[in-house]
Design an enzyme around this catalytic site. Structure first.
Site, PDB file in Angstrom:
ATOM      1  N   TYR A 117       0.846  -1.199   0.000  1.00 44.48           N
ATOM      2  CA  TYR A 117       0.000   0.000   0.000  1.00 44.48           C
ATOM      3  C   TYR A 117       0.877   1.243   0.000  1.00 44.48           C
ATOM      4  CZ  TYR A 117      -3.099   3.682   1.651  1.00 44.48           C
ATOM      5  OH  TYR A 117      -3.784   4.868   1.771  1.00 44.48           O
ATOM      6  N   ALA A 170       3.930   1.465  -1.049  1.00 44.84           N
ATOM      7  CA  ALA A 170       4.601   1.538  -2.346  1.00 44.84           C
ATOM      8  C   ALA A 170       3.669   2.091  -3.416  1.00 44.84           C
ATOM      9  CB  ALA A 170       5.109   0.157  -2.745  1.00 44.84           C
ATOM     10  N   ALA A 171       2.398   1.693  -3.366  1.00 45.35           N
ATOM     11  CA  ALA A 171       1.432   2.196  -4.342  1.00 45.35           C
ATOM     12  C   ALA A 171       1.242   3.696  -4.194  1.00 45.35           C
ATOM     13  CB  ALA A 171       0.091   1.477  -4.172  1.00 45.35           C
ATOM     14  N   LYS A 172       1.169   4.181  -2.955  1.00 48.03           N
ATOM     15  CA  LYS A 172       1.015   5.615  -2.752  1.00 48.03           C
ATOM     16  C   LYS A 172       2.309   6.361  -3.094  1.00 48.03           C
ATOM     17  CE  LYS A 172      -3.274   5.840  -1.603  1.00 48.03           C
ATOM     18  NZ  LYS A 172      -4.232   6.510  -2.530  1.00 48.03           N
TER      19      LYS A 172
END
Length: 258
Positions: free
Chosen positions: A159, A161-163
Site C-alpha cells: 500500500y 509503495a502504491a502511494k
C-alpha cells in the site's frame, strides 16, 4: 464542520467541471461536496450507487456514476459520461483507492496486482482518458496519496509503495504537462476518519486501537476529518492557483515531521 472549512462559490470554479473518484464516502464525498459548494459541476464516481446517492443528496451540482474503475473501458466511460453531460472537463481528482494490510509473509501476486490495479493503474488510465480534455481547458489533476506514500508502513508495504508511485506519477506528469499549462499536484492525507479501516476487514476493536495509536503519534493530537483534506484538494484544483505544480501537500496534522 467549522465555518472556515466550508467552501463558498468561487468565481474561478463556478461552472467548471470536475470528476471526483471514490466519491461515495470519506475524503471523496467531502471533496465532491466542496467543489459543488464552490459552484462547480461534479461527476462523483464510485462502485456503490447507494453511497453515491447519499453524497449527492442536497447537492444539485453533483451527478453520479457507478463504475468499477478496474473494469476494462471504465476510465474512458467515466470521461465520456462527463463530456456528454457538460461538454468539458477542468479538473480530475484521483481519489479512489483501497487500503490492504499485506505483511511480507502473506504477500501474493494476486494481492499485489489487486492493490496496484485500483491505486495506480486505474488513476493512470483515467488521467490518460481525461488528458485531451484537460489540454483543451488547461485544467488540472489532483491525486490523493497518503502519509505512507513517503513513510514506511510495516505490514502494508505494498500500500505504501502504491502511494509512493502516486507521488512519483504526480511529479512526473507535472513536468510532462507543464508546457501545455496542465497542472498536476497531490494531497497526502494523514490518518483521516473514513471507512477505509473497516473496509480492509479489521474488527471494530482493532479499528479503535489503530485510531487511538494513530492519534497519539500525530503532533496536533488527533486524526483528521475529510473536510479538512477536501478544502486543500479544491484549492489545488482551483484555476486561481496558477503557479503551483508537481507538489505533494502533506495534510496530516504534522505527522510527516516525526
Amino acid at each position: 464542520m467549522t465555518d472556515e472549512l466550508k467552501a463558498h462559490p468561487s468565481e474561478t470554479l463556478s461552472g467548471k467541471v470536475v470528476i471526483v473518484t471514490g466519491a461515495g464516502s470519506g475524503i471523496g464525498r467531502a471533496t465532491a461536496r466542496a467543489f459543488s459548494r464552490a459552484g462547480a459541476h461534479v461527476l462523483g464516481a464510485g462502485r456503490r450507487a447507494h453511497a453515491l446517492e447519499e453524497t449527492a443528496a442536497g447537492h444539485p451540482g453533483i451527478s453520479t456514476l457507478s463504475a468499477d474503475l478496474r473494469a476494462p473501458g471504465a476510465p474512458q466511460d467515466v470521461i465520456d459520461a462527463t463530456i456528454d453531460r457538460w461538454g468539458r472537463l477542468d479538473a480530475l481528482v484521483n481519489n479512489a483507492g483501497v487500503f490492504v494490510s499485506m505483511p511480507l509473509a502473506e504477500t501474493t501476486a494476486d494481492g499485489i496486482n489487486e492493490l496496484l490495479s485500483i491505486n495506480v493503474t486505474a488513476p493512470s488510465l483515467l488521467a490518460h482518458a481525461a488528458l485531451p480534455h484537460l489540454l483543451r481547458s488547461r485544467g488540472s489533476i489532483v491525486n490523493i496519496s497518503s502519509t505512507y506514500g513517503h513513510r514506511p508502513l510495516p505490514g502494508a508495504a505494498h500500500y505504501a509503495a502504491a502511494k509512493g508511485a502516486v507521488e512519483q506519477l504526480t511529479r512526473s506528469w507535472a513536468l510532462e504537462l507543464a508546457s501545455a499549462g496542465v497542472r498536476v499536484n497531490a494531497v497526502a492525507p494523514g490518518p483521516t476518519e473514513s471507512e477505509a479501516l473497516a473496509a480492509a476487514g479489521l474488527s471494530d476493536a482493532t479499528v479503535k486501537e489503530v485510531k487511538r495509536d494513530e492519534a497519539a503519534r500525530i503532533p496536533l493530537g488527533r486524526r483528521g476529518v475529510p473536510d479538512e483534506v477536501a478544502s486543500w484538494v479544491v484549492r489545488l484544483a482551483d484555476p486561481a492557483t496558477t503557479w503551483l505544480t508537481g507538489q505533494v501537500l502533506a495534510v496530516d496534522g504534522g505527522l510527516h515531521l516525526t
